[in-house]
Design an enzyme around this catalytic site. Structure first.
Site, PDB file in Angstrom:
ATOM      1  N   GLU A  55      44.828  41.848  36.977  1.00 39.04           N
ATOM      2  CA  GLU A  55      45.005  40.866  38.047  1.00 39.04           C
ATOM      3  C   GLU A  55      45.567  41.542  39.302  1.00 39.04           C
ATOM      4  O   GLU A  55      45.103  41.288  40.422  1.00 39.04           O
ATOM      5  CB  GLU A  55      45.952  39.771  37.567  1.00 39.04           C
ATOM      6  CG  GLU A  55      46.362  38.775  38.623  1.00 39.04           C
ATOM      7  CD  GLU A  55      47.615  38.027  38.229  1.00 39.04           C
ATOM      8  OE1 GLU A  55      48.323  37.554  39.139  1.00 39.04           O
ATOM      9  OE2 GLU A  55      47.899  37.930  37.018  1.00 39.04           O
ATOM     10  N   ASP A  59      43.364  41.707  42.736  1.00 36.81           N
ATOM     11  CA  ASP A  59      43.873  41.102  43.964  1.00 36.81           C
ATOM     12  C   ASP A  59      43.676  42.050  45.141  1.00 36.81           C
ATOM     13  O   ASP A  59      43.245  41.641  46.219  1.00 36.81           O
ATOM     14  CB  ASP A  59      45.354  40.759  43.790  1.00 36.81           C
ATOM     15  CG  ASP A  59      45.991  40.283  45.081  1.00 36.81           C
ATOM     16  OD1 ASP A  59      45.565  39.248  45.613  1.00 36.81           O
ATOM     17  OD2 ASP A  59      46.911  40.959  45.581  1.00 36.81           O
ATOM     18  N   ASP A 128      44.315  33.649  38.489  1.00 32.92           N
ATOM     19  CA  ASP A 128      44.646  34.967  37.940  1.00 32.92           C
ATOM     20  C   ASP A 128      43.465  35.556  37.177  1.00 32.92           C
ATOM     21  O   ASP A 128      43.226  36.769  37.222  1.00 32.92           O
ATOM     22  CB  ASP A 128      45.856  34.858  37.006  1.00 32.92           C
ATOM     23  CG  ASP A 128      47.145  34.540  37.755  1.00 32.92           C
ATOM     24  OD1 ASP A 128      47.151  34.647  38.995  1.00 32.92           O
ATOM     25  OD2 ASP A 128      48.137  34.184  37.091  1.00 32.92           O
ATOM     26  N   GLU A 131      40.966  37.151  39.595  1.00 31.57           N
ATOM     27  CA  GLU A 131      41.418  38.459  40.067  1.00 31.57           C
ATOM     28  C   GLU A 131      41.338  39.505  38.961  1.00 31.57           C
ATOM     29  O   GLU A 131      40.964  40.661  39.218  1.00 31.57           O
ATOM     30  CB  GLU A 131      42.847  38.351  40.603  1.00 31.57           C
ATOM     31  CG  GLU A 131      42.944  37.517  41.871  1.00 31.57           C
ATOM     32  CD  GLU A 131      44.365  37.338  42.356  1.00 31.57           C
ATOM     33  OE1 GLU A 131      44.542  37.075  43.560  1.00 31.57           O
ATOM     34  OE2 GLU A 131      45.310  37.448  41.543  1.00 31.57           O
TER      35      GLU A 131
END
Length: 237
Positions: A55, A59, A128, A131
């Site tokens: 994650e 991101d 989440d 990502e």
């Protein structure tokens, strides 16, 4: 949702290949991306990896791809405006919406407690997951693959002006209001206008019986989303 690992992985791999033309070489990355911490904690003896590290990486990849897109798409916009646009695109609620639009939520592995409490619909978990998937895709195939996928799924919604349709404002409002405890959120049609084939609905959203906001839409569902969005804006979301 999937009790057996083989079933979960086989169906996920099949979906990715059929819907997006994506085939992972490192299957373990894909499995980890779709494994929530709650599942890993419930199976500690198996030493299962969860998706938090992916994650973090995803991101960064997402931020970069969207930043490059905005930079090229809007050559005359100042940095401040582009930052606001990027924040809207990568906000938790929108990422959760894209996760559901792609049908990814049915494949995430959750702990029993998280599953029972509605985790599969929770914006935080779904955002989440989005990502983490991007992080896994980056490690497996590089940034060009991430960019290709986002250009296929996310960017068209922004370009077409359909971005709001992907964000589940009702869920976002519910999570915002229930942070400090359960509240009663109701949606009520307070007005209908227009001919039968082109009606417009005015929807009121109330919290514990008190009106919070209203919204317009060409269907009751769209009006509910509009009312929830307006409420979030009033709350300073």
């Amino acid at each position: 949702m999937f009790k057996k690992k083989g079933c979960f992985m086989n169906q996920l791999e099949q979906k990715l290949e059929q819907d997006f033309g994506i085939v992972f070489s490192q299957k373990d990355l894909l499995e980890t991306a779709f494994t929530h911490t709650s599942y890993a904690n419930e199976h500690r003896l198996l030493n299962i990896s969860h998706n938090e590290r992916l994650e973090f990486l995803g991101d960064a990849a997402l931020q970069l791809v969207i930043s490059v897109y905005l930079y090229n798409r809007y050559p005359n916009k100042p940095e401040g405006e582009m930052s606001k646009m990027r924040s809207t695109i990568v906000r938790e609620e929108s990422l959760a919406g894209f996760t559901k639009a792609c049908g990814f939520e049915q494949y995430i592995r959750l702990g029993k407690g998280e599953e029972k409490s509605g985790g599969r619909e929770r914006a935080t978990i779904l955002g989440d997951l989005w990502e983490a998937f991007l992080g896994a895709l980056y490690l497996d195939q590089g940034l060009p693959a991430v960019e290709k996928f986002l250009n296929q799924v996310m960017i068209p919604q922004v370009e077409k002006g359909n971005f709001d349709r992907v964000i589940d404002y009702k869920t976002a409002l519910q999570e915002r209001l229930q942070v400090n405890g359960k509240v009663d959120i109701t949606y009520t049609v307070i007005d209908e206008s227009g001919p039968a084939h082109a009606k417009e609905f005015t929807m009121q959203v109330a919290v514990d019986g008190k009106e919070l906001s209203t919204g317009l839409g060409k269907s009751k569902k769209l009006a509910e989303q509009a009312a929830a969005k307006s409420a979030l804006e009033q709350l300073g979301n």
